[in-house]
Enzyme design. Structure first.
Site, PDB file in Angstrom:
ATOM      1  N   LYS A  89      44.299  33.847  28.833  1.00  0.00           N
ATOM      2  CA  LYS A  89      45.709  33.494  28.617  1.00  0.00           C
ATOM      3  C   LYS A  89      45.871  32.322  27.640  1.00  0.00           C
ATOM      4  CE  LYS A  89      47.043  34.873  33.352  1.00  0.00           C
ATOM      5  NZ  LYS A  89      47.283  34.303  34.701  1.00  0.00           N
ATOM      6  N   TYR A 125      48.257  42.999  28.258  1.00  0.00           N
ATOM      7  CA  TYR A 125      47.889  41.942  29.223  1.00  0.00           C
ATOM      8  C   TYR A 125      46.603  42.301  29.985  1.00  0.00           C
ATOM      9  CZ  TYR A 125      48.053  39.078  33.430  1.00  0.00           C
ATOM     10  OH  TYR A 125      47.706  38.234  34.465  1.00  0.00           O
ATOM     11  N   TYR A 136      45.533  26.610  37.968  1.00  0.00           N
ATOM     12  CA  TYR A 136      46.602  27.089  38.851  1.00  0.00           C
ATOM     13  C   TYR A 136      47.203  25.907  39.619  1.00  0.00           C
ATOM     14  CZ  TYR A 136      43.589  31.182  38.121  1.00  0.00           C
ATOM     15  OH  TYR A 136      42.794  32.141  37.583  1.00  0.00           O
ATOM     16  N   SER A 139      42.128  35.207  33.643  1.00  0.00           N
ATOM     17  CA  SER A 139      43.159  34.237  33.214  1.00  0.00           C
ATOM     18  C   SER A 139      42.704  33.311  32.093  1.00  0.00           C
ATOM     19  CB  SER A 139      43.612  33.384  34.399  1.00  0.00           C
ATOM     20  OG  SER A 139      44.552  34.090  35.149  1.00  0.00           O
ATOM     21  N   VAL A 146      40.058  34.620  37.611  1.00  0.00           N
ATOM     22  CA  VAL A 146      39.822  35.093  38.967  1.00  0.00           C
ATOM     23  C   VAL A 146      38.471  35.819  39.122  1.00  0.00           C
ATOM     24  CG1 VAL A 146      41.004  37.335  38.867  1.00  0.00           C
ATOM     25  CG2 VAL A 146      41.318  35.843  40.869  1.00  0.00           C
TER      26      VAL A 146
HETATM   27  N1  LIG Z   1      44.089  34.504  37.955  1.00  0.00           N
HETATM   28  C1  LIG Z   1      43.694  35.454  37.187  1.00  0.00           C
HETATM   29  O1  LIG Z   1      42.618  35.396  36.594  1.00  0.00           O
HETATM   30  C2  LIG Z   1      44.628  36.596  37.160  1.00  0.00           C
HETATM   31  C3  LIG Z   1      44.389  37.619  36.067  1.00  0.00           C
HETATM   32  C4  LIG Z   1      44.475  39.018  36.589  1.00  0.00           C
HETATM   33  N2  LIG Z   1      44.232  39.932  35.505  1.00  0.00           N
HETATM   34  C5  LIG Z   1      45.818  39.297  37.210  1.00  0.00           C
HETATM   35  O2  LIG Z   1      46.703  39.644  36.502  1.00  0.00           O
HETATM   36  O3  LIG Z   1      46.038  39.201  38.387  1.00  0.00           O
END
Ligand SMILES: NC(=O)CC[C@H](N)C(=O)O
Length: 321
Positions: free
Chosen positions: A80, A205, A257, A77, A275
């Protein structure tokens, strides 16, 4: 902004850092046993639950690190924030904010609850999965491979690391365990948020989530955000200031989050977690910081990493608020 040579150095801003870190890493590592490595993407389950590392870099290029900083992990994430920046540079604010909102959800990062509950069914923000998937669809390129190349080039430019690569094993693993993200993408397509094929958008993504990096790469990218898009090492404005301002606002309100409020109170710095256990954060105007600690708390943030940042912020009084 102060001229670069007037900016405080790492050791001026954080005196006796190396000594403190030694102790803090030992203490924060004890938190690892209360966390869990993410396993919903099978490749991530291989992360070292006991690892904890941190890297700092200042505008003069001084660096300090402590703990398991050799750990290689995928950005997940954290990426992002940067695809949002690239999408803003490609499309401008108006178009981007037709596709995603500006508000935190209070729900987990992979929730799609509000997509149905709240009209017009655009993701609440670009840092939840639904929002980042929408953002992936906005990256420009003459072909799918051109888009993937542009994304990787952007990350290489921001880290100054020409060896940065997509980790195809993690990418494949994500692709094989993508039911929830896929359902979100179809939902977005039905709502008119996505215009291209779901497979192509998810390909972008999952690829940007699967870029291999180290704490040092995170710190380097954090440094440019800390300096409003200007990279003091390459001495170049890499991203327009306005877009970095947008990205940092999202980092404060949604970067950790549905624990972003708690993080703002306890650490008080813009941050983004992933994550796989990474956290990118920064001290405005001065220092970029990268953390890795794959064991996660119940909200999906590095349990020892957050603990370490709390100690750091409290000791040096780093909160922006
Ligand atoms: N929280 C994350 O880092 C989520 C990214 C992970 N690639 C997902 O889509 O679930």
């Amino acid at each position: 902004m102060l001229p670069m040579n007037a900016l405080p150095t790492l050791h001026e801003r954080l005196p006796r850092l190396t000594e403190h870190l030694e102790q803090w890493i030992i203490e924060s590592k004890k938190q690892c046993q209360h966390g869990k490595v993410a396993s919903y993407i099978p490749e991530l389950a291989k992360g070292n639950a006991k690892a904890l590392g941190i890297h700092f870099i200042d505008a003069h290029g001084n660096e300090t690190s402590a703990g398991d900083t050799d750990t290689v992990f995928t950005l997940q994430s954290i990426s992002k924030v940067f695809t949002l920046l690239l999408a803003l540079m490609d499309n401008g604010e108006e178009l981007v904010f037709n596709k995603v909102g500006m508000e935190p959800t209070g729900d987990s990062f992979n929730s799609m609850l509000k997509l149905e509950l709240v009209q017009p069914g655009i993701p609440f923000n670009p840092l939840i999965n639904a929002g980042a998937i929408a953002i992936s669809s906005l990256i420009h390129g003459s072909s799918q491979s051109d888009k993937l190349e542009r994304v990787l080039r952007f990350f290489r430019m921001l880290t100054g690391n020409e060896n940065l690569q997509y980790n195809e094993t993690v990418f494949e693993s994500e692709l094989q365990s993508a039911d929830l993200n896929r359902s979100m993408a179809y939902f977005l397509k039905d709502n008119g948020v996505l215009e291209q094929s779901v497979d192509d958008v998810l390909d972008i993504y999952f690829h940007h989530c699967s870029i291999d990096a180290t704490c040092k790469d995170l710190a380097r990218m954090g440094l440019t955000l800390a300096n409003n898009g200007y990279d003091p090492i390459q001495q170049k404005q890499l991203i327009p200031k306005r877009y970095v301002q947008i990205a940092k606002s999202f980092m404060v309100t949604c970067g950790m989050y549905n624990a972003s409020g708690q993080f703002a109170i306890q650490v008080g710095l813009p941050a983004k977690s992933g994550v796989s256990g990474g956290i990118l954060t920064l001290i405005p105007g001065t220092i970029g910081i990268g953390v890795i600690g794959p064991a996660l708390n119940s909200k999906g943030n590095s349990i020892a990493g957050v603990n370490l940042l709390e100690k750091l912020s409290q000791h040096y009084d780093l909160s922006m608020f």
